[in-house]
Design an enzyme around this catalytic site. Structure first.
Site, PDB file in Angstrom:
ATOM      1  N   TYR A 153      -8.261  10.126 -18.799  1.00  0.00           N
ATOM      2  CA  TYR A 153      -9.113  11.498 -19.028  1.00  0.00           C
ATOM      3  C   TYR A 153     -10.216  11.596 -18.450  1.00  0.00           C
ATOM      4  CZ  TYR A 153     -11.116  16.569 -20.569  1.00  0.00           C
ATOM      5  OH  TYR A 153     -11.955  17.534 -20.617  1.00  0.00           O
ATOM      6  N   GLU A 242     -12.391  19.555 -14.533  1.00  0.00           N
ATOM      7  CA  GLU A 242     -10.987  18.682 -15.388  1.00  0.00           C
ATOM      8  C   GLU A 242     -10.122  17.908 -14.391  1.00  0.00           C
ATOM      9  OE1 GLU A 242     -10.040  19.426 -20.104  1.00  0.00           O
ATOM     10  OE2 GLU A 242      -9.599  20.796 -18.240  1.00  0.00           O
TER      11      GLU A 242
END
Length: 431
Positions: A153, A242
């Site tokens: 991530y 993101e």
């Protein structure tokens, strides 16, 4: 340098992230005017990443079933993944209003791709983020199948505690990062970024090693991606980038396999190319209409329409309605510079909602003149043949003139001076 220990600021990154994701958030509307934080579709995000030299799985957008058929031919016998292009999370677990389950499917043939596209395009996808109404799907994206051996991530956003941009990363990607942060704060690595210069190669490599990228080649590819992500963030006035997941493939390469972008609407004047990507079909129509008139409007699920001036008073008005058992249908701050024309438009937006059973107008006339509000409301009520009860509370500048205008209008407008009494009646009349 060692990974920074968890601090009290760590959860704030994810609070900010959650705030950025809530496109219709009240708190956002109440803070210095309505902000869209423009989001773009996945296929547009892929194009932006690729334009900065950031690797992704090969992806092709299609806006018709025939285009999906032609696109699927380019992926050969390995097949591909077809994804509904809707600005909402949880697409894979969602369902369409025509009965099709899932907004993400693996397809093996062009014929399959065409069939899925014909069911997705033009239908509404309903997910945990869209609400029961769902959102229209106007395009699909066909993507190369690449199975990562490990998922990471990565996000770039601003942190108020640090006073600048940060890169937030975790080796536990491909899942809800807020849950990861809650269960294992040590799994989150936060790296401050020099605003002007960005990440250095040494800093980026150090982060890649901490995250556990295996080979030297993968570490260099990941580091290069980190550096380029910040460049996009700065160049394009992003509020968030993101990547979830960033995948390390079995052959040692690193790809951004999904991306979410948010952009500051205050930068629209210098980011024409980005804001040209805005898809208003993904937004609440009444909010889009309100933006044209500089009205701070957010649609809610209640049945009491609210027209207020000032974000703080608007929040207080909704609170007092809730205190008396009511449910606001909207947040609407007409602002201090409203004219009778903009007030009329605000009123039109309110009564266009079939759920609205009463309307509560609560105005404190400081910069805003009460007579302007009265004029706009009276004009709108007459032109639109208002049928729902209208409760009005006016205080401040030009208050006597406004009340006289209402009295002489001949309309069924119910005036009050006390806020609690006005709210109680708005709730009572909405039943």
């Amino acid at each position: 340098m060692p990974a920074p220990p968890p601090t009290s600021s760590t959860p704030n990154f994810f609070q900010m992230l959650a705030t950025l994701r809530k496109a219709g958030s009240l708190a956002r509307a109440a803070s210095a005017g309505q902000k869209r934080f423009l989001s773009i579709h996945e296929y547009q995000s892929v194009n932006l990443l690729n334009s900065y030299g950031i690797p992704t799985p090969k992806s092709i957008a299609a806006k018709t079933p025939e285009e999906a058929f032609d696109a699927a031919k380019q992926f050969g016998s390995t097949g591909c993944v077809i994804k509904a292009q809707v600005l909402a999370g949880g697409r894979g677990k969602g369902h369409f209003d025509n009965g099709l389950q899932g907004g993400v499917h693996v397809v093996q043939t062009p014929e399959q791709a065409k069939d899925y596209a014909s069911k997705m395009i033009g239908a509404k996808l309903i997910t945990k983020q869209t609400g029961a109404a769902g959102r229209i799907c106007n395009a699909v994206m066909l993507a190369e199948r690449r199975d990562p051996s490990h998922e990471y991530y990565v996000a770039v956003l601003n942190d108020r505690n640090i006073g600048g941009p940060v890169l937030v990363a975790s080796s536990q990607g491909g899942m809800n990062i807020e849950e990861v942060a809650a269960k294992d704060p040590n799994a989150i690595i936060t790296t401050p970024i020099d605003f002007e210069n960005g990440l250095s190669k040494a800093e980026a490599l150090d982060l890649a090693k901490k995250l556990g990228f295996k080979s030297e080649g993968a570490q260099n590819e990941a580091a290069d991606i980190f550096i380029r992500l910040y460049k996009i963030f700065k160049d394009k006035d992003a509020t968030q980038i993101e990547i979830n997941p960033m995948g390390e493939t079995a052959d040692g390469h690193v790809l951004c396999m999904d991306a979410k972008f948010g952009f500051d609407d205050n930068a629209e004047f210098r980011q024409k190319d980005i804001f040209a990507l805005r898809d208003i079909s993904q937004e609440e129509p009444s909010e889009v209409e309100a933006q044209k008139y500089n009205l701070n409007f957010i649609k809610l699920d209640g049945n009491i329409g609210c027209l207020v001036n000032g974000a703080g008073l608007a929040m207080a008005t909704m609170d007092v309605l809730a205190l008396h058992g009511g449910h606001p249908a909207n947040f609407l701050d007409v602002g201090g510079g409203a004219t009778p024309e903009t007030v009329k438009k605000a009123f039109e937006i309110l009564i266009s909602d079939p759920k609205v059973k009463s309307i509560f107008i609560n105005i404190f006339g400081g910069i805003m003149r009460c007579d302007y509000i009265a004029e706009g409301v009276i004009n709108a009520a007459k032109e639109l043949s208002l049928q729902v009860p209208l409760i009005v509370r006016l205080k401040g500048t030009k208050e006597p003139e406004a009340k006289e205008m209402i009295r002489q209008s001949g309309l069924k407008i119910i005036p009050f001076d006390d806020l609690d009494e006005a709210a109680q009646n708005a709730v009572k009349l909405a039943v």
